[in-house]
Write a protein that holds these residues in place. Structure first.
Motif, PDB file in Angstrom:
ATOM      1  N   ILE A 147     -10.238 -43.253  14.871  1.00  0.00           N
ATOM      2  CA  ILE A 147     -10.911 -42.945  13.605  1.00  0.00           C
ATOM      3  C   ILE A 147     -12.417 -43.143  13.744  1.00  0.00           C
ATOM      4  O   ILE A 147     -13.216 -42.335  13.260  1.00  0.00           O
ATOM      5  CB  ILE A 147     -10.351 -43.822  12.472  1.00  0.00           C
ATOM      6  N   LEU A 148     -12.796 -44.221  14.429  1.00  0.00           N
ATOM      7  CA  LEU A 148     -14.221 -44.486  14.636  1.00  0.00           C
ATOM      8  C   LEU A 148     -14.865 -43.407  15.502  1.00  0.00           C
ATOM      9  O   LEU A 148     -15.967 -42.933  15.196  1.00  0.00           O
ATOM     10  CB  LEU A 148     -14.407 -45.863  15.278  1.00  0.00           C
ATOM     11  N   PHE A 149     -14.182 -43.011  16.574  1.00  0.00           N
ATOM     12  CA  PHE A 149     -14.708 -41.945  17.433  1.00  0.00           C
ATOM     13  C   PHE A 149     -14.820 -40.632  16.655  1.00  0.00           C
ATOM     14  O   PHE A 149     -15.769 -39.867  16.844  1.00  0.00           O
ATOM     15  CB  PHE A 149     -13.812 -41.742  18.654  1.00  0.00           C
ATOM     16  N   LEU A 150     -13.837 -40.391  15.800  1.00  0.00           N
ATOM     17  CA  LEU A 150     -13.836 -39.182  14.974  1.00  0.00           C
ATOM     18  C   LEU A 150     -15.082 -39.119  14.104  1.00  0.00           C
ATOM     19  O   LEU A 150     -15.686 -38.044  13.931  1.00  0.00           O
ATOM     20  CB  LEU A 150     -12.580 -39.163  14.096  1.00  0.00           C
ATOM     21  N   ILE A 151     -15.479 -40.267  13.577  1.00  0.00           N
ATOM     22  CA  ILE A 151     -16.652 -40.332  12.700  1.00  0.00           C
ATOM     23  C   ILE A 151     -17.946 -40.375  13.507  1.00  0.00           C
ATOM     24  O   ILE A 151     -18.879 -39.612  13.252  1.00  0.00           O
ATOM     25  CB  ILE A 151     -16.564 -41.575  11.791  1.00  0.00           C
ATOM     26  N   TRP A 152     -17.998 -41.277  14.473  1.00  0.00           N
ATOM     27  CA  TRP A 152     -19.240 -41.502  15.216  1.00  0.00           C
ATOM     28  C   TRP A 152     -19.746 -40.252  15.931  1.00  0.00           C
ATOM     29  O   TRP A 152     -20.941 -39.988  15.958  1.00  0.00           O
ATOM     30  CB  TRP A 152     -19.033 -42.609  16.246  1.00  0.00           C
ATOM     31  N   PHE A 153     -18.829 -39.502  16.520  1.00  0.00           N
ATOM     32  CA  PHE A 153     -19.233 -38.407  17.404  1.00  0.00           C
ATOM     33  C   PHE A 153     -18.971 -37.018  16.820  1.00  0.00           C
ATOM     34  O   PHE A 153     -18.998 -36.027  17.548  1.00  0.00           O
ATOM     35  CB  PHE A 153     -18.523 -38.551  18.749  1.00  0.00           C
ATOM     36  N   CYS A 154     -18.744 -36.963  15.510  1.00  0.00           N
ATOM     37  CA  CYS A 154     -18.386 -35.674  14.902  1.00  0.00           C
ATOM     38  C   CYS A 154     -19.534 -34.662  14.948  1.00  0.00           C
ATOM     39  O   CYS A 154     -19.303 -33.453  14.837  1.00  0.00           O
ATOM     40  CB  CYS A 154     -17.920 -35.878  13.462  1.00  0.00           C
ATOM     41  N   PHE A 155     -20.763 -35.150  15.113  1.00  0.00           N
ATOM     42  CA  PHE A 155     -21.910 -34.238  15.136  1.00  0.00           C
ATOM     43  C   PHE A 155     -22.350 -33.857  16.547  1.00  0.00           C
ATOM     44  O   PHE A 155     -23.295 -33.077  16.705  1.00  0.00           O
ATOM     45  CB  PHE A 155     -23.095 -34.870  14.399  1.00  0.00           C
ATOM     46  N   ALA A 156     -21.692 -34.404  17.555  1.00  0.00           N
ATOM     47  CA  ALA A 156     -22.114 -34.138  18.936  1.00  0.00           C
ATOM     48  C   ALA A 156     -22.125 -32.644  19.287  1.00  0.00           C
ATOM     49  O   ALA A 156     -23.113 -32.153  19.851  1.00  0.00           O
ATOM     50  CB  ALA A 156     -21.233 -34.913  19.912  1.00  0.00           C
ATOM     51  N   PRO A 157     -21.065 -31.888  18.967  1.00  0.00           N
ATOM     52  CA  PRO A 157     -21.115 -30.451  19.278  1.00  0.00           C
ATOM     53  C   PRO A 157     -22.243 -29.721  18.549  1.00  0.00           C
ATOM     54  O   PRO A 157     -22.884 -28.837  19.125  1.00  0.00           O
ATOM     55  CB  PRO A 157     -19.737 -29.949  18.815  1.00  0.00           C
TER      56      PRO A 157
END
Length: 218
Positions: free
Chosen positions: A92-102
């Protein structure tokens, strides 16, 4: 749409082995076109949001250049979230933290590591507001999509003179498959646009916070 037509013609006119090869080939083309189009949508959304002019002649070329990094960023994001979901909370944290990377890798034309690092910076301390907006966005999008899908089902069943249950249990016709494909194409840009607007909003907020922190430190 073009790969879909090619694939369809292949199954109609070619033998099984050749048709299977064409199917694999067109799947690759579809993936390439998807990430190219995703890059185009991200750029156009950002440009329109910032009210900036855009060189439409260069847009397609630049988007092709960014398609592969975008694919890699999306794949890395998917892998991180998938692995993290094994322990639920990290996922869940990875989903939130890195959602803008692409999105970042397209708009900033940066490296994969920098894109993930910048995404983490932007989302730091904003996990709850971000996940709330993601959940609401997904819920609204899914609801609208399902309503349109159901209405389309009723329309097709009415035109064919069959019940909705028969429509759902019988193999899809060519017309049904085509309509479903067109519906997916019509709705596909919406999550991309929403994610891009979220990024622009959170990035603006993060930039303001950095300025405030710098002024306070002085």
């Amino acid at each position: 749409m073009v790969p879909f037509v090619i694939n369809l013609l292949a199954f109609i006119s070619l033998n099984a082995d050749t048709a299977r090869f064409v199917e694999v080939l067109t799947s690759g083309i579809q993936i390439a076109l998807f990430f190219w189009l995703k890059a185009v949508i991200i750029i156009l959304t950002a440009v329109e949001h910032d009210k900036k002019p855009i060189n439409t002649r260069l847009l397609g070329t630049v988007s092709w250049y960014l398609a592969l990094p975008l694919l890699l960023a999306s794949f890395a994001y998917f892998i991180l979230v998938t692995i993290g979901m094994l322990a639920i909370i990290p996922g869940i944290l990875f989903l939130i933290w890195f959602c803008f990377a692409p999105t970042i890798i397209v708009l900033k034309n940066t490296t994969l590591s920098n894109a993930f690092r910048d995404s983490r910076k932007i989302t730091r301390g904003k996990e709850l507001p971000l996940i709330w907006r993601i959940v609401v966005g997904v819920a609204v999008f899914t609801t609208i999509f399902m309503i349109v899908l159901v209405l389309m089902g009723f329309l097709i069943s009415a035109l064919q003179g069959i019940t909705l249950q028969m429509l759902l249990t019988s193999p899809p016709s060519l017309a049904e498959s085509t309509l479903e494909y067109l519906l997916i194409i019509a709705f596909a840009p919406i999550p991309i646009i929403y994610n891009t607007l979220l990024y622009l909003d959170f990035n603006k907020t993060a930039a303001k916070q950095i300025k405030i922190d710098k002024s306070d430190s002085k």
